[in-house]
Every structure is written in structure tokens, then in C-alpha cells.
Motif scaffolding. Structure first.
Motif, PDB file in Angstrom:
ATOM      1  N   SER A  92       0.833  -1.211   0.000  1.00 51.65           N
ATOM      2  CA  SER A  92       0.000   0.000   0.000  1.00 51.65           C
ATOM      3  C   SER A  92       0.863   1.256   0.000  1.00 51.65           C
ATOM      4  O   SER A  92       0.529   2.260  -0.636  1.00 51.65           O
ATOM      5  N   GLU A  93       1.994   1.195   0.699  1.00 52.68           N
ATOM      6  CA  GLU A  93       2.921   2.335   0.740  1.00 52.68           C
ATOM      7  C   GLU A  93       3.516   2.586  -0.641  1.00 52.68           C
ATOM      8  O   GLU A  93       3.637   3.738  -1.076  1.00 52.68           O
ATOM      9  N   LEU A  94       3.876   1.519  -1.339  1.00 54.14           N
ATOM     10  CA  LEU A  94       4.424   1.657  -2.686  1.00 54.14           C
ATOM     11  C   LEU A  94       3.400   2.288  -3.617  1.00 54.14           C
ATOM     12  O   LEU A  94       3.719   3.206  -4.378  1.00 54.14           O
ATOM     13  N   ASN A  95       2.169   1.790  -3.570  1.00 49.77           N
ATOM     14  CA  ASN A  95       1.126   2.301  -4.461  1.00 49.77           C
ATOM     15  C   ASN A  95       0.845   3.770  -4.217  1.00 49.77           C
ATOM     16  O   ASN A  95       0.657   4.554  -5.158  1.00 49.77           O
ATOM     17  N   GLU A  96       0.805   4.175  -2.953  1.00 50.09           N
ATOM     18  CA  GLU A  96       0.507   5.568  -2.625  1.00 50.09           C
ATOM     19  C   GLU A  96       1.564   6.512  -3.169  1.00 50.09           C
ATOM     20  O   GLU A  96       1.260   7.646  -3.528  1.00 50.09           O
ATOM     21  N   GLN A  97       2.806   6.065  -3.232  1.00 53.45           N
ATOM     22  CA  GLN A  97       3.896   6.923  -3.679  1.00 53.45           C
ATOM     23  C   GLN A  97       4.228   6.746  -5.155  1.00 53.45           C
ATOM     24  O   GLN A  97       5.182   7.333  -5.643  1.00 53.45           O
ATOM     25  N   GLY A  98       3.442   5.947  -5.867  1.00 47.40           N
ATOM     26  CA  GLY A  98       3.672   5.778  -7.293  1.00 47.40           C
ATOM     27  C   GLY A  98       4.900   4.952  -7.609  1.00 47.40           C
ATOM     28  O   GLY A  98       5.512   5.130  -8.668  1.00 47.40           O
ATOM     29  N   ILE A  99       5.272   4.036  -6.712  1.00 55.88           N
ATOM     30  CA  ILE A  99       6.451   3.189  -6.910  1.00 55.88           C
ATOM     31  C   ILE A  99       6.019   1.871  -7.546  1.00 55.88           C
ATOM     32  O   ILE A  99       5.095   1.217  -7.069  1.00 55.88           O
ATOM     33  N   SER A 100       6.686   1.481  -8.600  1.00 61.21           N
ATOM     34  CA  SER A 100       6.272   0.303  -9.363  1.00 61.21           C
ATOM     35  C   SER A 100       6.783  -1.003  -8.783  1.00 61.21           C
ATOM     36  O   SER A 100       6.098  -2.025  -8.829  1.00 61.21           O
ATOM     37  N   ASP A 101       8.003  -0.993  -8.232  1.00 64.19           N
ATOM     38  CA  ASP A 101       8.593  -2.241  -7.743  1.00 64.19           C
ATOM     39  C   ASP A 101       9.780  -1.883  -6.845  1.00 64.19           C
ATOM     40  O   ASP A 101      10.180  -0.717  -6.765  1.00 64.19           O
ATOM     41  N   TYR A 102      10.350  -2.900  -6.188  1.00 68.42           N
ATOM     42  CA  TYR A 102      11.536  -2.664  -5.368  1.00 68.42           C
ATOM     43  C   TYR A 102      12.385  -3.922  -5.333  1.00 68.42           C
ATOM     44  O   TYR A 102      11.936  -5.019  -5.681  1.00 68.42           O
ATOM     45  N   ILE A 103      13.645  -3.721  -4.912  1.00 69.81           N
ATOM     46  CA  ILE A 103      14.562  -4.842  -4.743  1.00 69.81           C
ATOM     47  C   ILE A 103      15.427  -4.539  -3.534  1.00 69.81           C
ATOM     48  O   ILE A 103      15.750  -3.379  -3.268  1.00 69.81           O
ATOM     49  N   THR A 104      15.753  -5.574  -2.745  1.00 70.54           N
ATOM     50  CA  THR A 104      16.518  -5.362  -1.520  1.00 70.54           C
ATOM     51  C   THR A 104      17.983  -5.754  -1.719  1.00 70.54           C
ATOM     52  O   THR A 104      18.302  -6.694  -2.438  1.00 70.54           O
ATOM     53  N   LYS A 105      18.871  -4.994  -1.065  1.00 69.59           N
ATOM     54  CA  LYS A 105      20.303  -5.308  -1.078  1.00 69.59           C
ATOM     55  C   LYS A 105      20.598  -6.411  -0.068  1.00 69.59           C
ATOM     56  O   LYS A 105      20.008  -6.427   1.008  1.00 69.59           O
ATOM     57  N   PRO A 106      21.541  -7.297  -0.398  1.00 71.44           N
ATOM     58  CA  PRO A 106      22.209  -7.452  -1.696  1.00 71.44           C
ATOM     59  C   PRO A 106      21.291  -8.148  -2.687  1.00 71.44           C
ATOM     60  O   PRO A 106      20.432  -8.926  -2.288  1.00 71.44           O
ATOM     61  N   PHE A 107      21.474  -7.863  -3.964  1.00 78.18           N
ATOM     62  CA  PHE A 107      20.591  -8.463  -4.958  1.00 78.18           C
ATOM     63  C   PHE A 107      21.385  -8.956  -6.162  1.00 78.18           C
ATOM     64  O   PHE A 107      22.528  -8.534  -6.403  1.00 78.18           O
ATOM     65  N   ASN A 108      20.758  -9.840  -6.912  1.00 76.43           N
ATOM     66  CA  ASN A 108      21.323 -10.344  -8.152  1.00 76.43           C
ATOM     67  C   ASN A 108      20.952  -9.375  -9.271  1.00 76.43           C
ATOM     68  O   ASN A 108      19.780  -9.049  -9.458  1.00 76.43           O
ATOM     69  N   ILE A 109      21.921  -8.895 -10.012  1.00 76.63           N
ATOM     70  CA  ILE A 109      21.663  -7.896 -11.055  1.00 76.63           C
ATOM     71  C   ILE A 109      20.707  -8.442 -12.115  1.00 76.63           C
ATOM     72  O   ILE A 109      19.892  -7.695 -12.667  1.00 76.63           O
ATOM     73  N   SER A 110      20.777  -9.735 -12.381  1.00 75.32           N
ATOM     74  CA  SER A 110      19.868 -10.304 -13.379  1.00 75.32           C
ATOM     75  C   SER A 110      18.414 -10.211 -12.921  1.00 75.32           C
ATOM     76  O   SER A 110      17.504 -10.061 -13.740  1.00 75.32           O
ATOM     77  N   VAL A 111      18.184 -10.278 -11.600  1.00 72.37           N
ATOM     78  CA  VAL A 111      16.819 -10.130 -11.071  1.00 72.37           C
ATOM     79  C   VAL A 111      16.338  -8.698 -11.283  1.00 72.37           C
ATOM     80  O   VAL A 111      15.201  -8.471 -11.707  1.00 72.37           O
ATOM     81  N   LEU A 112      17.207  -7.719 -11.005  1.00 73.11           N
ATOM     82  CA  LEU A 112      16.839  -6.322 -11.235  1.00 73.11           C
ATOM     83  C   LEU A 112      16.579  -6.076 -12.718  1.00 73.11           C
ATOM     84  O   LEU A 112      15.623  -5.382 -13.077  1.00 73.11           O
ATOM     85  N   LYS A 113      17.410  -6.666 -13.580  1.00 80.13           N
ATOM     86  CA  LYS A 113      17.212  -6.481 -15.016  1.00 80.13           C
ATOM     87  C   LYS A 113      15.862  -7.027 -15.457  1.00 80.13           C
ATOM     88  O   LYS A 113      15.169  -6.421 -16.289  1.00 80.13           O
ATOM     89  N   ALA A 114      15.456  -8.154 -14.878  1.00 81.84           N
ATOM     90  CA  ALA A 114      14.145  -8.720 -15.208  1.00 81.84           C
ATOM     91  C   ALA A 114      13.026  -7.781 -14.783  1.00 81.84           C
ATOM     92  O   ALA A 114      12.022  -7.624 -15.493  1.00 81.84           O
TER      93      ALA A 114
END
Length: 254
Positions: A92-114
Motif C-alpha cells: 500500500s505504501e508503494l502504491n501511494e507513492q507511485g512506486i512500481s517495484d523494489y529490490i533489496t540489497k544485496p541483490f542479483n543484477i539479473s533479477v533487477l534487469k528482469a
């Protein structure tokens, strides 16, 4: 060519992301601070933005708020957050601020690219849907009133809502996202008074900005009227709301 902006404090990570996310269809740019971001946002229009919430000179949410206000050309674009693992936001917080998606550190760059690719594909589908819709907003009151595919021509005005291009007597006018939403609602309801509360609710939904109230609405109406030199068209019905006037009413006092 898609343009992607990465705002990431870790210089080495930002460089790796730029290399990984740049291809034949996308060019990635990067910066590492909130202070540096406005110069990039003012020089280019981006189709997607990745923002680290923990920047050396502030919180990435501050920039997201500015984007939501329509301060830059790149408004209403997909935003992907990079956040620490202990700060997972609510949906709900993401939607209210117009944020489409998120990723947490540390992350795989291929996941972010997807995730980035998914947002670009979603944007293409939405554009295709809008392109086949007819824009049936204009009444018969204007001497030059043309109905097209999301394009309205009224007297000296041409409004291309799909491409975000607006002109007055052949001169281009730059409108922010909130002004574009307001203009479209006024033109789609030409000759009809839009009540303030209903218009505020409509703009909140369409612009994904939760901070709009009647005071801000009045300021946006004033700014839009000045930019378009449209005092004879955009009318204030005091105590009630606003409208785009019909031809026979446009020279009457609002």
C-alpha cells in the motif's frame, strides 16, 4: 531508445548496473547523490528510474516526492526502489507513492534487469491500448473542434494527450504531469462544471499524488491557465469548481 536513470550511492554498483542494463534498446545513466539528480532529470526525459533510498545527502523518497509533484519532465514513469533488507515497504505504501517495484540489497543484477524489462513491457502494452482508444472529449461548441485519437484541436490549441505534446498558436507549451491530468479532465468534460472535491479525487487517482487538496488544485488551475493563455477557456465557478468553456461562453466572466 529507452533512457534509464540509476541513482545509486555505490559507484562501483552503479557502473555495473549501467553496463548490465544498457543494450540496443536502452541507455542507462547514473549519479550518486540527490544533489546531482536534478541536472540529469532536467537534461533528459527518462522512461524508467531506479532509486537507492539511502543516499549520502538524503533519502531517495524525497526525490520520489518531487517526481510525483511533476517538477521534472520524467514524471509518471516506473520507479524501482533499491532498499536495505530491513526496510521492506508495504504494498500500500508503494502504491501511494507511485512506486512500481523494489529490490533489496544485496541483490542479483539479473533479477533487477528482469524487473526493469517487465516495466518496459508493461509500458508498451499500456501505450498500445491507449493508441486504439478514441478520444471523444470535444463538444461542438468550438469553431475548430476536431475529434481524433487522443488529440484535441480547439481554436489555436492542439492537445496531443498520448504523446504529452501541447501547443498554442503553433508554439509548444510544456506541462507537468498534474497539469496534463487537469487539462484532460477539463477538455473531456467541455462545458461541464467539475466540482472541486470530485476533481481533487480524480487527480489524486490519475497522478498518483496523495497530497492534492483544493488549495493545490486552485494553484494548478492558475498555472495551467497562464501557461496556455486560456483565461477565456478555463473558468472558475466560485464556490463550486472549474470548467473548460464552450465557444459561446468563453468570453463571459468566470
Amino acid at each position: 531508445m529507452n533512457k534509464l536513470l540509476i541513482i545509486e550511492a555505490d559507484f562501483m554498483l552503479a557502473e555495473r548496473l549501467c553496463r548490465a542494463l544498457t543494450d540496443n534498446e536502452t541507455h542507462a545513466f547514473s549519479c550518486g547523490t540527490l544533489e546531482a539528480a536534478p541536472a540529469l532529470l532536467e537534461s533528459e526525459q527518462y522512461q524508467q528510474i531506479i532509486i537507492d533510498t539511502e543516499l549520502p545527502d538524503g533519502d531517495g523518497y524525497d526525490l520520489i516526492y518531487e517526481l510525483g509533484l511533476g517538477l521534472y519532465e520524467s514524471d509518471n514513469v516506473p520507479i524501482i526502489l533499491i532498499i536495505s533488507n530491513d526496510r521492506k515497504p508495504e504494498v500500500s505504501e508503494l502504491n501511494e507513492q507511485g512506486i512500481s517495484d523494489y529490490i533489496t540489497k544485496p541483490f542479483n543484477i539479473s533479477v533487477l534487469k528482469a524487473k526493469v524489462c517487465a516495466q518496459f513491457k508493461r509500458g508498451k502494452r499500456n501505450s498500445s491500448f491507449r493508441a486504439i482508444s478514441r478520444f471523444e472529449a470535444i463538444g461542438a461548441g468550438s469553431r475548430k473542434s476536431i475529434i481524433g485519437v487522443h488529440v484535441a484541436a480547439i481554436d489555436d490549441y492542439i492537445f496531443d494527450f498520448d504523446n504529452g505534446e501541447y501547443s498554442v498558436a503553433g508554439k509548444r507549451v510544456v506541462l507537468n504531469h498534474l497539469e496534463q491530468c487537469l487539462l484532460r479532465n477539463l477538455v473531456e468534460n467541455k462545458g461541464i462544471v467539475l466540482k472541486k472535491k470530485a476533481l481533487v479525487d480524480k487527480l489524486r487517482t490519475e497522478s498518483r499524488m496523495i497530497y492534492i487538496d483544493e488549495t493545490i488544485l486552485a494553484e494548478v488551475v492558475h498555472m495551467l491557465s497562464n501557461k496556455l493563455q486560456a483565461r477565456n477557456y478555463i473558468k472558475t465557478v466560485y464556490g463550486i469548481g472549474y470548467l473548460w468553456a464552450l465557444e459561446e461562453d468563453k468570453n463571459k466572466n468566470g
